[in-house]
Design a protein around this motif. Structure first.
Motif, PDB file in Angstrom:
ATOM      1  N   GLU A  24       0.844  -1.193   0.000  1.00 42.09           N
ATOM      2  CA  GLU A  24       0.000   0.000   0.000  1.00 42.09           C
ATOM      3  C   GLU A  24       0.881   1.245   0.000  1.00 42.09           C
ATOM      4  OE1 GLU A  24      -3.560  -0.050   2.704  1.00 42.09           O
ATOM      5  OE2 GLU A  24      -2.478  -1.767   3.540  1.00 42.09           O
ATOM      6  N   LEU A  25       0.625   2.133  -0.934  1.00 45.71           N
ATOM      7  CA  LEU A  25       1.273   3.436  -0.962  1.00 45.71           C
ATOM      8  C   LEU A  25       0.179   4.491  -0.978  1.00 45.71           C
ATOM      9  CD1 LEU A  25       3.384   1.421  -2.433  1.00 45.71           C
ATOM     10  CD2 LEU A  25       4.463   3.525  -3.211  1.00 45.71           C
ATOM     11  N   HIS A  26       0.259   5.443  -0.069  1.00 43.51           N
ATOM     12  CA  HIS A  26      -0.740   6.494   0.011  1.00 43.51           C
ATOM     13  C   HIS A  26      -0.048   7.852   0.037  1.00 43.51           C
ATOM     14  CE1 HIS A  26      -3.891   3.561   0.711  1.00 43.51           C
ATOM     15  NE2 HIS A  26      -3.152   3.008   1.674  1.00 43.51           N
ATOM     16  N   GLY A  27      -0.293   8.640  -1.000  1.00 39.99           N
ATOM     17  CA  GLY A  27       0.270   9.986  -1.078  1.00 39.99           C
ATOM     18  C   GLY A  27       1.788  10.015  -1.056  1.00 39.99           C
ATOM     19  N   VAL A  28       2.431   8.995  -1.632  1.00 38.93           N
ATOM     20  CA  VAL A  28       3.890   8.895  -1.544  1.00 38.93           C
ATOM     21  C   VAL A  28       4.560   9.876  -2.506  1.00 38.93           C
ATOM     22  CG1 VAL A  28       5.890   7.406  -1.970  1.00 38.93           C
ATOM     23  CG2 VAL A  28       3.914   6.534  -0.708  1.00 38.93           C
ATOM     24  N   ARG A  29       5.404  10.711  -1.939  1.00 42.17           N
ATOM     25  CA  ARG A  29       6.203  11.661  -2.712  1.00 42.17           C
ATOM     26  C   ARG A  29       7.672  11.454  -2.377  1.00 42.17           C
ATOM     27  NH1 ARG A  29       3.197  15.885  -4.818  1.00 42.17           N
ATOM     28  NH2 ARG A  29       0.987  15.878  -4.181  1.00 42.17           N
ATOM     29  N   ARG A  30       8.518  11.653  -3.381  1.00 40.65           N
ATOM     30  CA  ARG A  30       9.972  11.592  -3.135  1.00 40.65           C
ATOM     31  C   ARG A  30      10.628  12.731  -3.886  1.00 40.65           C
ATOM     32  NH1 ARG A  30      14.171  12.017  -0.962  1.00 40.65           N
ATOM     33  NH2 ARG A  30      15.671  10.361  -0.494  1.00 40.65           N
ATOM     34  N   GLN A  31      11.251  13.600  -3.120  1.00 40.68           N
ATOM     35  CA  GLN A  31      11.923  14.765  -3.688  1.00 40.68           C
ATOM     36  C   GLN A  31      13.400  14.711  -3.347  1.00 40.68           C
ATOM     37  OE1 GLN A  31      10.108  18.641  -2.925  1.00 40.68           O
ATOM     38  NE2 GLN A  31      12.131  19.527  -2.555  1.00 40.68           N
ATOM     39  N   TYR A  32      14.243  14.997  -4.330  1.00 40.80           N
ATOM     40  CA  TYR A  32      15.683  15.071  -4.123  1.00 40.80           C
ATOM     41  C   TYR A  32      16.104  16.522  -4.312  1.00 40.80           C
ATOM     42  CZ  TYR A  32      15.424  10.020  -4.748  1.00 40.80           C
ATOM     43  OH  TYR A  32      15.096   8.691  -4.619  1.00 40.80           O
ATOM     44  N   GLY A  33      16.794  17.073  -3.320  1.00 42.21           N
ATOM     45  CA  GLY A  33      17.226  18.461  -3.414  1.00 42.21           C
ATOM     46  C   GLY A  33      16.111  19.422  -3.026  1.00 42.21           C
ATOM     47  N   ARG A  34      16.452  20.716  -3.086  1.00 42.13           N
ATOM     48  CA  ARG A  34      15.492  21.739  -2.686  1.00 42.13           C
ATOM     49  C   ARG A  34      15.502  22.895  -3.675  1.00 42.13           C
ATOM     50  NH1 ARG A  34      16.332  22.404   3.917  1.00 42.13           N
ATOM     51  NH2 ARG A  34      15.824  20.243   4.469  1.00 42.13           N
TER      52      ARG A  34
END
Length: 268
Positions: A24-34
């Motif tokens: 189950e994945l819910h609202g999964v976000r992955r960000q690298y850097g800013r």
């Protein structure tokens, strides 16, 4: 002797909820850097996969396939959202707890096989049990090797086997702990079409005969057609999904995802 899927405990020592989804994945976000240079690899993935299912994940280069697999398998932590495997929430687990979970409840198959050349085939298959602190079960190793057609190869070294045979060993290693989920990353990428078909048939059999759950990243529509469903990622989001599709239909969906990007690039 057959592989039986026994009762499991999560990293905290409790039994996973009966009937819980495998992934189950819910609202999964992955960000690298800013800031302006930030890369948004995943942009809010919502997904529920049942036990005993075979799911293929496809998408153009840079669509987020590898990041999706890493986050779903607890190899990388999402920036936001929730990941659950067999009812166990991964997001709040400590790194040592994640390690225990990966060793005891997950199986992995990679394009490069990742076998240890100094170990025999049997020793490679039993390695996950040793790493998990379990007593190596040679009968179970013999059983899974027999299931992948290598019952007489336990004493060989990986270098003595063909590429297809090495991938069969990797599959046996992934199955020996009776995992909740097998994650496969381009498992046929280094194989010829005939050998690839044999490996895919074994993955399909693991689902149909053993009740395993398989999540496979692939670029090949023929490989994806072995799955129950195909998820298409684009720009870090699920852009489409199909079930029970043949390679031609899957290839058409892939072309529909890549064509706009190609045209936009040409316009520039």
């Amino acid at each position: 002797m057959g592989l039986r899927r026994g009762k499991r405990r999560d990293a905290g020592g409790t039994d996973p909820a009966r009937g819980a989804a495998a992934v189950e994945l819910h609202g999964v976000r992955r960000q690298y850097g800013r800031g302006r240079s930030a890369v948004h690899a995943l942009r809010g993935i919502d997904l529920v996969l049942p036990h005993g299912s075979f799911t293929a994940v496809m998408g153009p280069s840079g669509s987020g396939k590898s990041t999706f697999l890493q986050c779903a398998a607890g190899l990388d932590r999402p920036t936001a959202g929730s990941v659950r495997l067999g009812g166990t929430e991964l997001t709040g687990l400590k790194e040592n707890e994640l390690t225990v979970l990966r060793r005891t409840r997950l199986g992995f198959v990679f394009q490069a096989f990742n076998l240890l050349p100094s170990l025999t085939v049997e020793e490679n298959v039993l390695l996950p049990m040793r790493l998990a602190g379990e007593r190596p079960d040679r009968r179970r190793a013999a059983d899974v090797l027999g299931r992948v057609g290598l019952g007489d190869k336990g004493g060989r070294r990986p270098a003595e086997l063909s590429g297809g045979q090495q991938q069969r060993v990797a599959l046996a290693r992934a199955l020996v702990t009776r995992p909740d989920v097998v994650f496969a990353d381009e498992p046929t990428g280094a194989l010829d079409s005939t050998t690839a078909g044999e490996v895919l048939a074994l993955l399909r059999s693991a689902v149909d005969s053993l009740g395993a759950t398989v999540v496979m990243v692939t670029h090949d529509p023929v490989a994806a057609a072995w799955a129950d469903r195909v998820l298409f990622l684009a720009d870090g989001a699920i852009a489409d999904r199909v079930e029970g599709a043949d390679p031609a239909r899957i290839a058409d969906r892939m072309r529909s995802l890549t064509a706009p990007r190609t045209l936009a690039g040409a316009a520039l």
